[in-house]
Design a protein around this motif. Structure first.
Motif, PDB file in Angstrom:
ATOM      1  N   MET A  41     114.566   5.383 -37.440  1.00  0.00           N
ATOM      2  CA  MET A  41     115.340   4.363 -36.738  1.00  0.00           C
ATOM      3  C   MET A  41     115.180   4.482 -35.219  1.00  0.00           C
ATOM      4  SD  MET A  41     116.494   2.288 -38.827  1.00  0.00           S
ATOM      5  CE  MET A  41     116.474   2.219 -40.618  1.00  0.00           C
ATOM      6  N   ARG A  42     115.045   5.692 -34.718  1.00  0.00           N
ATOM      7  CA  ARG A  42     114.817   5.855 -33.276  1.00  0.00           C
ATOM      8  C   ARG A  42     113.451   5.286 -32.889  1.00  0.00           C
ATOM      9  NH1 ARG A  42     118.675   9.050 -30.084  1.00  0.00           N
ATOM     10  NH2 ARG A  42     117.079   8.831 -28.495  1.00  0.00           N
ATOM     11  N   ALA A  44     112.018   2.776 -34.406  1.00  0.00           N
ATOM     12  CA  ALA A  44     112.202   1.323 -34.449  1.00  0.00           C
ATOM     13  C   ALA A  44     112.796   0.819 -33.138  1.00  0.00           C
ATOM     14  CB  ALA A  44     113.106   0.954 -35.628  1.00  0.00           C
ATOM     15  N   LEU A  45     113.789   1.517 -32.663  1.00  0.00           N
ATOM     16  CA  LEU A  45     114.431   1.134 -31.395  1.00  0.00           C
ATOM     17  C   LEU A  45     113.454   1.284 -30.235  1.00  0.00           C
ATOM     18  CD1 LEU A  45     117.362   0.221 -31.295  1.00  0.00           C
ATOM     19  CD2 LEU A  45     117.999   2.497 -30.532  1.00  0.00           C
ATOM     20  N   ARG A  48     111.162  -1.688 -30.110  1.00  0.00           N
ATOM     21  CA  ARG A  48     111.826  -2.873 -29.557  1.00  0.00           C
ATOM     22  C   ARG A  48     111.924  -2.776 -28.044  1.00  0.00           C
ATOM     23  NH1 ARG A  48     117.910  -4.692 -31.114  1.00  0.00           N
ATOM     24  NH2 ARG A  48     118.373  -3.042 -29.606  1.00  0.00           N
ATOM     25  N   ALA A  49     112.108  -1.569 -27.532  1.00  0.00           N
ATOM     26  CA  ALA A  49     112.256  -1.374 -26.096  1.00  0.00           C
ATOM     27  C   ALA A  49     111.001  -1.750 -25.323  1.00  0.00           C
ATOM     28  CB  ALA A  49     112.627   0.084 -25.802  1.00  0.00           C
ATOM     29  N   VAL A  50     109.853  -1.767 -25.973  1.00  0.00           N
ATOM     30  CA  VAL A  50     108.611  -2.128 -25.278  1.00  0.00           C
ATOM     31  C   VAL A  50     108.064  -3.448 -25.790  1.00  0.00           C
ATOM     32  CG1 VAL A  50     107.958   0.179 -24.531  1.00  0.00           C
ATOM     33  CG2 VAL A  50     107.300  -0.582 -26.818  1.00  0.00           C
ATOM     34  N   VAL A  54     111.450  -6.279 -34.008  1.00  0.00           N
ATOM     35  CA  VAL A  54     111.740  -5.297 -35.050  1.00  0.00           C
ATOM     36  C   VAL A  54     112.715  -5.892 -36.048  1.00  0.00           C
ATOM     37  CG1 VAL A  54     112.686  -3.011 -35.524  1.00  0.00           C
ATOM     38  CG2 VAL A  54     111.355  -3.397 -33.433  1.00  0.00           C
ATOM     39  N   ALA A 245     113.382  11.986 -27.207  1.00  0.00           N
ATOM     40  CA  ALA A 245     112.819  11.060 -26.218  1.00  0.00           C
ATOM     41  C   ALA A 245     111.315  11.298 -26.066  1.00  0.00           C
ATOM     42  CB  ALA A 245     113.523  11.225 -24.872  1.00  0.00           C
ATOM     43  N   GLU A 246     110.874  12.517 -26.217  1.00  0.00           N
ATOM     44  CA  GLU A 246     109.444  12.827 -26.135  1.00  0.00           C
ATOM     45  C   GLU A 246     108.694  12.124 -27.276  1.00  0.00           C
ATOM     46  OE1 GLU A 246     107.630  14.403 -23.956  1.00  0.00           O
ATOM     47  OE2 GLU A 246     105.761  14.525 -25.111  1.00  0.00           O
ATOM     48  N   GLU A 248     109.695   9.447 -28.871  1.00  0.00           N
ATOM     49  CA  GLU A 248     109.764   8.010 -28.592  1.00  0.00           C
ATOM     50  C   GLU A 248     108.734   7.608 -27.551  1.00  0.00           C
ATOM     51  OE1 GLU A 248     113.839   8.039 -27.495  1.00  0.00           O
ATOM     52  OE2 GLU A 248     114.508   7.229 -29.423  1.00  0.00           O
ATOM     53  N   ARG A 249     108.577   8.410 -26.503  1.00  0.00           N
ATOM     54  CA  ARG A 249     107.617   8.102 -25.453  1.00  0.00           C
ATOM     55  C   ARG A 249     106.190   8.101 -26.010  1.00  0.00           C
ATOM     56  NH1 ARG A 249     104.069  10.413 -22.462  1.00  0.00           N
ATOM     57  NH2 ARG A 249     104.437  12.480 -23.370  1.00  0.00           N
ATOM     58  N   GLN A 252     105.658   4.965 -28.073  1.00  0.00           N
ATOM     59  CA  GLN A 252     105.450   3.793 -27.233  1.00  0.00           C
ATOM     60  C   GLN A 252     104.048   3.801 -26.613  1.00  0.00           C
ATOM     61  OE1 GLN A 252     108.854   4.421 -24.711  1.00  0.00           O
ATOM     62  NE2 GLN A 252     110.097   2.904 -25.789  1.00  0.00           N
ATOM     63  N   GLN A 253     103.596   4.958 -26.194  1.00  0.00           N
ATOM     64  CA  GLN A 253     102.256   5.079 -25.628  1.00  0.00           C
ATOM     65  C   GLN A 253     101.205   4.713 -26.679  1.00  0.00           C
ATOM     66  OE1 GLN A 253     101.483   5.862 -22.417  1.00  0.00           O
ATOM     67  NE2 GLN A 253      99.326   5.513 -22.926  1.00  0.00           N
TER      68      GLN A 253
ATOM     69  N   PRO B  54     111.671  13.199 -20.143  1.00  0.00           N
ATOM     70  CA  PRO B  54     110.549  12.346 -19.721  1.00  0.00           C
ATOM     71  C   PRO B  54     110.988  10.892 -19.664  1.00  0.00           C
ATOM     72  CG  PRO B  54     110.249  13.063 -21.984  1.00  0.00           C
ATOM     73  CD  PRO B  54     111.414  13.819 -21.445  1.00  0.00           C
ATOM     74  N   LEU B  56     110.919   7.135 -20.289  1.00  0.00           N
ATOM     75  CA  LEU B  56     110.328   6.256 -21.269  1.00  0.00           C
ATOM     76  C   LEU B  56     109.680   5.089 -20.551  1.00  0.00           C
ATOM     77  CD1 LEU B  56     113.135   6.171 -23.951  1.00  0.00           C
ATOM     78  CD2 LEU B  56     111.080   7.537 -23.928  1.00  0.00           C
ATOM     79  N   ILE B  57     108.691   4.482 -21.182  1.00  0.00           N
ATOM     80  CA  ILE B  57     108.060   3.309 -20.586  1.00  0.00           C
ATOM     81  C   ILE B  57     109.119   2.221 -20.416  1.00  0.00           C
ATOM     82  CG2 ILE B  57     106.351   1.491 -20.963  1.00  0.00           C
ATOM     83  CD1 ILE B  57     104.699   3.623 -22.460  1.00  0.00           C
ATOM     84  N   ALA B  58     109.946   2.067 -21.426  1.00  0.00           N
ATOM     85  CA  ALA B  58     111.149   1.243 -21.329  1.00  0.00           C
ATOM     86  C   ALA B  58     112.156   1.885 -22.251  1.00  0.00           C
ATOM     87  CB  ALA B  58     110.862  -0.199 -21.728  1.00  0.00           C
ATOM     88  N   SER B  59     113.379   1.944 -21.871  1.00  0.00           N
ATOM     89  CA  SER B  59     114.314   2.754 -22.647  1.00  0.00           C
ATOM     90  C   SER B  59     115.488   1.946 -23.147  1.00  0.00           C
ATOM     91  CB  SER B  59     114.827   3.907 -21.790  1.00  0.00           C
ATOM     92  OG  SER B  59     115.812   4.618 -22.499  1.00  0.00           O
ATOM     93  N   GLU B  60     115.734   2.064 -24.425  1.00  0.00           N
ATOM     94  CA  GLU B  60     116.973   1.549 -24.987  1.00  0.00           C
ATOM     95  C   GLU B  60     117.692   2.658 -25.719  1.00  0.00           C
ATOM     96  OE1 GLU B  60     116.040  -3.130 -26.030  1.00  0.00           O
ATOM     97  OE2 GLU B  60     116.891  -1.812 -27.526  1.00  0.00           O
ATOM     98  N   ILE B 106     122.161   2.213 -35.533  1.00  0.00           N
ATOM     99  CA  ILE B 106     120.910   1.511 -35.202  1.00  0.00           C
ATOM    100  C   ILE B 106     120.603   0.445 -36.251  1.00  0.00           C
ATOM    101  CG2 ILE B 106     118.426   1.754 -34.860  1.00  0.00           C
ATOM    102  CD1 ILE B 106     118.933   4.575 -33.793  1.00  0.00           C
ATOM    103  N   LEU B 110     119.937  -3.393 -35.305  1.00  0.00           N
ATOM    104  CA  LEU B 110     118.700  -4.109 -35.641  1.00  0.00           C
ATOM    105  C   LEU B 110     118.954  -5.278 -36.589  1.00  0.00           C
ATOM    106  CD1 LEU B 110     116.240  -1.082 -36.041  1.00  0.00           C
ATOM    107  CD2 LEU B 110     116.358  -2.705 -34.153  1.00  0.00           C
TER     108      LEU B 110
END
Lengths: 261, 162
Positions: A41-42, A44-45, A48-50, A54, A245-246, A248-249, A252-253, B54, B56-60, B106, B110
């Protein structure tokens, strides 16, 4: 100093209340499934953030109605024919990039024909749709775009745990061009759906994707050495804000690069 | 010996409150730890330095703190068995419960609705599932209370050793 009677009594009472509230965590596999669900789920979020769209999908591919339960399989499962009782999943879509599905406990089939359950994995939408359209359950084949192995264990990871991850990736990677045609992922069928670029070198293929072993505790140094060489992210203390967060980053990358895969 | 007695008391409390499997896991972990005492110095604690997260490129990322961190360890001092047992409760029970509650929130976000339950089907047709418990979807108050109870034991131990 011994635990005071009052503190022990309080702890006992709170544990009893906790058990009533969260029965699933009393069973041996419960905490592992909770970690898988949370990581999925993280992600998925994070998609959506980029800018990805979703949506949560039922087993018949219809959107999950608001307020309805999201059902994961507790054990490894192939992709089942579309039905209301098939496992649910997360659909992520981007108009310029494509569509993919995030699944929990999806089982993939390797080159050896052995099957491999991946705690969290990502499969191209076209391949998943093709599998759901069949009458029997089927397995995607090839190296998933994302594998996150969730290890909710208190003891530190041994080198063998990382070897297991690598063995899974080795058997799944289509470095030998499959008979259906050059691709990274496909579903075995008379008219297979193919996705992605074929890769003949393991390390180069492993750099095109996100492969993570996510643990609540730590890794032994040998495990990290192996992971680093093969582009596997070894994420310890995954419940901490910084570590999730790592992941998630990195996800996204990876999404920003997926068109090159 | 006193430290081992305290850890055994935690095991007993887990058994008395219906966490037999968890108590067994803790006993195994304690036994393995005793065989490798050097590991007591190498077990990592939670990194509390959230400032270095770190970007994030974009963060939610949900801004409300959802999951209780394990306390940072004092460098150079071996972790006691009681501390290990308390960390075990945090990692094995509290953090997964809070994580699952966040995952349910979440799901709600969603699906553009309220938090929704996450369930784990144990049968192929989805008719059976892991036991759920009484907690409402997205709610982890019992985990927060358990975290407070664990912290109380930790605090009293620290005061007793001062």
């Amino acid at each position: 100093m011994a635990i005071t009677v009052a503190a022990a009594s309080n702890l006992r009472a709170m544990l009893a209340g906790f058990r009533a509230a969260h029965s699933s965590l009393a069973v041996p596999t419960g905490q592992g499934k909770a970690l898988e669900a949370w990581v999925l789920m993280r992600l998925a979020l994070a998609a959506r953030a980029v800018g990805w769209t979703v949506s949560l999908r039922q087993g018949d591919d219809r959107p999950l109605p608001p307020g309805s339960s999201f059902i994961f399989p507790a054990n490894g499962s192939p992709l089942k024919p579309a039905s209301a009782t098939a496992p649910m999943f997360v659909l992520i879509e981007h108009a310029q990039i494509g569509a993919f599905e995030l699944h929990g406990s999806l089982t993939w089939k390797g080159r050896s024909t052995a099957t491999h359950e991946c705690d969290v994995s990502m499969v191209p939408r076209d391949v998943a749709v093709a599998l759901r359209s069949r009458r029997r359950p089927g397995y995607p084949r090839g190296l998933p775009i994302v594998i996150v192995e969730c290890k909710d264990k208190v003891t530190n990871a041994t080198l063998d745990e990382m070897r297991q991850m690598l063995a899974r990736m080795f058997d799944l990677a289509l470095v030998t061009r499959p008979s259906v045609g050059a691709c990274r992922i496909y579903q075995g069928a008379a008219r297979p759906t193919l996705w992605g670029r074929h890769g003949s070198q393991y390390r180069a293929l492993y750099r095109r994707g996100l492969f993570v072993v996510a643990r609540s505790s730590d890794f032994q140094s040998g495990a990290r050495t192996l992971a680093d060489h093969y582009s596997i992210a070894a994420i310890d203390d995954v419940y901490s804000a910084r570590r999730i967060a790592e992941i998630e980053r990195r996800f996204q990358q990876m999404l920003s690069e997926i068109r090159t895969f | 010996m006193a430290d081992a007695d305290d850890a055994r008391e935690i095991v007993t409390i887990l058994q008395e409150t219906g966490f037999d499997a968890v108590a067994g896991e803790l006993m195994q972990a304690l036994a393995a730890r005793r065989q490798r005492p050097d590991r007591a110095l190498t077990l990592d604690a939670a990194d509390a330095d959230e400032e270095k997260a770190p970007k994030l490129i974009a963060s939610e990322v949900f801004r409300r703190p959802a999951i209780s961190p394990r306390p940072a360890r004092q460098k150079g001092r071996p972790q006691t068995e009681l501390e290990f047992a308390l960390d075990f409760i945090t990692t094995r029970l509290i953090q997964p419960a809070q994580a699952l509650a966040e995952a349910e929130r979440i799901v709600g976000e969603l699906a553009e609705g309220p938090p929704a339950l996450i369930e784990f089907a144990t049968s192929s047709d989805g008719s059976d599932a892991l036991p759920r418990g009484e907690a409402e979807a997205g709610e982890a108050e019992a985990a927060a209370r358990l975290a407070d109870a664990v912290e109380r034991v930790r605090r009293e131990q620290g005061e007793g050793g001062a």
